[in-house]
Scaffold this active site. Structure first.
Site, short mmCIF file in Angstrom:
data_model
loop_
_atom_site.label_atom_id
_atom_site.label_comp_id
_atom_site.label_asym_id
_atom_site.label_seq_id
_atom_site.Cartn_x
_atom_site.Cartn_y
_atom_site.Cartn_z
N GLY A 186 -8.58 -6.01 3.31
CA GLY A 186 -7.87 -5.06 2.75
C GLY A 186 -6.76 -4.50 3.65
O GLY A 186 -6.42 -5.04 4.73
N CYS A 187 -6.31 -3.17 3.25
CA CYS A 187 -5.17 -2.24 4.12
C CYS A 187 -6.21 -2.34 5.77
O CYS A 187 -6.97 -1.89 5.68
CB CYS A 187 -5.09 -1.15 3.58
SG CYS A 187 -4.21 0.01 4.78
N PHE A 188 -5.28 -2.68 6.49
CA PHE A 188 -5.83 -2.68 7.91
C PHE A 188 -5.98 -1.66 8.65
O PHE A 188 -6.46 -1.26 9.43
CB PHE A 188 -5.25 -3.76 8.84
CG PHE A 188 -3.76 -3.61 9.12
CD1 PHE A 188 -3.05 -2.50 8.64
CD2 PHE A 188 -3.10 -4.72 9.60
CE1 PHE A 188 -1.61 -2.67 8.78
CE2 PHE A 188 -1.56 -4.68 9.44
CZ PHE A 188 -0.97 -3.50 9.36
N TRP A 189 -5.48 -0.43 8.08
CA TRP A 189 -5.64 1.04 8.65
C TRP A 189 -7.18 1.31 8.49
O TRP A 189 -7.72 1.85 9.67
CB TRP A 189 -4.81 2.05 7.75
CG TRP A 189 -3.20 1.83 7.79
CD1 TRP A 189 -2.62 1.11 9.16
CD2 TRP A 189 -2.25 2.66 6.96
NE1 TRP A 189 -1.06 1.34 8.70
CE2 TRP A 189 -1.01 2.05 7.67
CE3 TRP A 189 -2.33 3.07 5.99
CZ2 TRP A 189 0.28 2.27 7.15
CZ3 TRP A 189 -1.03 3.45 5.32
CH2 TRP A 189 0.13 3.07 5.80
N LYS A 207 0.70 -1.21 -0.09
CA LYS A 207 -0.04 -0.05 0.06
C LYS A 207 0.71 1.21 0.08
O LYS A 207 0.50 2.21 -0.41
CB LYS A 207 -0.96 -0.05 1.33
CG LYS A 207 -0.17 -0.24 2.43
CD LYS A 207 -1.29 -0.19 3.56
CE LYS A 207 -0.62 -0.51 5.04
NZ LYS A 207 -0.83 -2.05 4.96
#
Length: 270
Positions: free
Chosen positions: A111-114, A5
């Site tokens: 997806g992106c864990f943020w 990412k």
């Protein structure tokens, strides 16, 4: 192929080639092949300035885990550490952490864990969230290890919730709303097995609810859902800078609200 990412957005750099009398057309070359990854907290500087004076490039505390050729599927990918291989049974074992009294755990990969973590932070009844890695075979993986695509870990959010105030079905609603469950190993520009869609259950009741929810979602979509539903395995907490990343300000320092029920758009990278 794994596309991290942090490298999802690339810039181009113009290089002018001069002669004594004429100037050739500009050649556009992807800066991702030669420009180091920029720090999470800084906006990307003017690429022309960097090409004229490479010494002006900011120093990043983060080092990309792989070069761009490896990310595109070429070149050598390092093998896992032998000691980690020997402890693969630990990584494949159940999550033996214990939630707070009266609380329950759930794990989700979307997806992106943020951004996924922030979505769950806003759910009423959720008392704690952590981001980390699971479902892989390497013991104690780092972010760099996961980004190689060789450990088979998924980026997940482990949610602790009070079942008296928040049903597992409410968490499933937040999960489906946050991502596209029909894209295999991909969410937007984030590509790789670490971005796969997954629900990882701790109890038979969670498993049943997850499968029923998937069936309901499939009726609403015209593409096949690829979400995996598996028992929760060992959870490895990610590095501290990943925790509550967007709530702390993200890459640009703009904190995003964690208030329960907040509907503000989530800016995935900050």
């Amino acid at each position: 192929m794994v596309v991290n990412k942090c490298l999802a957005i690339t810039t181009t750099r113009a290089i002018s080639i001069s002669t004594t009398s004429t100037t050739s057309p500009l050649l556009l070359i992807s800066s991702s092949l030669s420009t180091p990854n920029l720090p999470l907290s800084l906006s990307r500087p003017n690429p022309t300035t960097l090409s004229l004076n490479p010494s002006l490039r900011p120093i990043s505390l983060y080092r990309p885990p792989m070069n761009i050729l490896n990310k595109l599927g070429f070149g050598f990918k390092p093998s896992p550490d032998p000691s980690s291989m020997e402890n693969s049974s630990i990584a494949q074992g159940p999550d033996d952490d214990v939630p707070a009294p009266g609380q329950q755990f759930a794990q989700f990969g979307a997806g992106c864990f943020w951004g996924v973590e922030l979505a769950f932070q806003r759910v009423p009844g959720v008392t704690r969230t952590e981001v980390g890695y699971t479902q892989g075979f390497m013991h104690n993986p780092t972010y760099e290890d996961v980004c190689t695509g060789t450990t088979k870990h998924n980026e997940v959010v482990r949610v602790q919730y009070d079942p008296k105030e928040c049903s597992f079905e409410s968490l499933l609603d937040a999960f489906w709303a946050r991502h596209d469950p029909t894209t295999l190993n991909r969410q937007g520009n984030d590509v790789g097995t670490q971005y796969r869609s997954g629900i990882y259950f701790y109890t038979p009741e969670q498993e049943k609810a997850a499968k029923e929810s998937l069936e309901q979602q499939q009726k609403l979509l015209n593409r096949q859902i690829v979400t995996e539903i598996l028992p929760a395995k060992k959870f490895y907490r990610a590095e501290e800078y990943h925790q509550q990343y967007l709530a702390k300000g993200g890459r640009f320092g703009f904190k995003q609200s964690t208030d329960k029920g907040c509907n503000d758009p989530i800016r995935c990278y900050g």
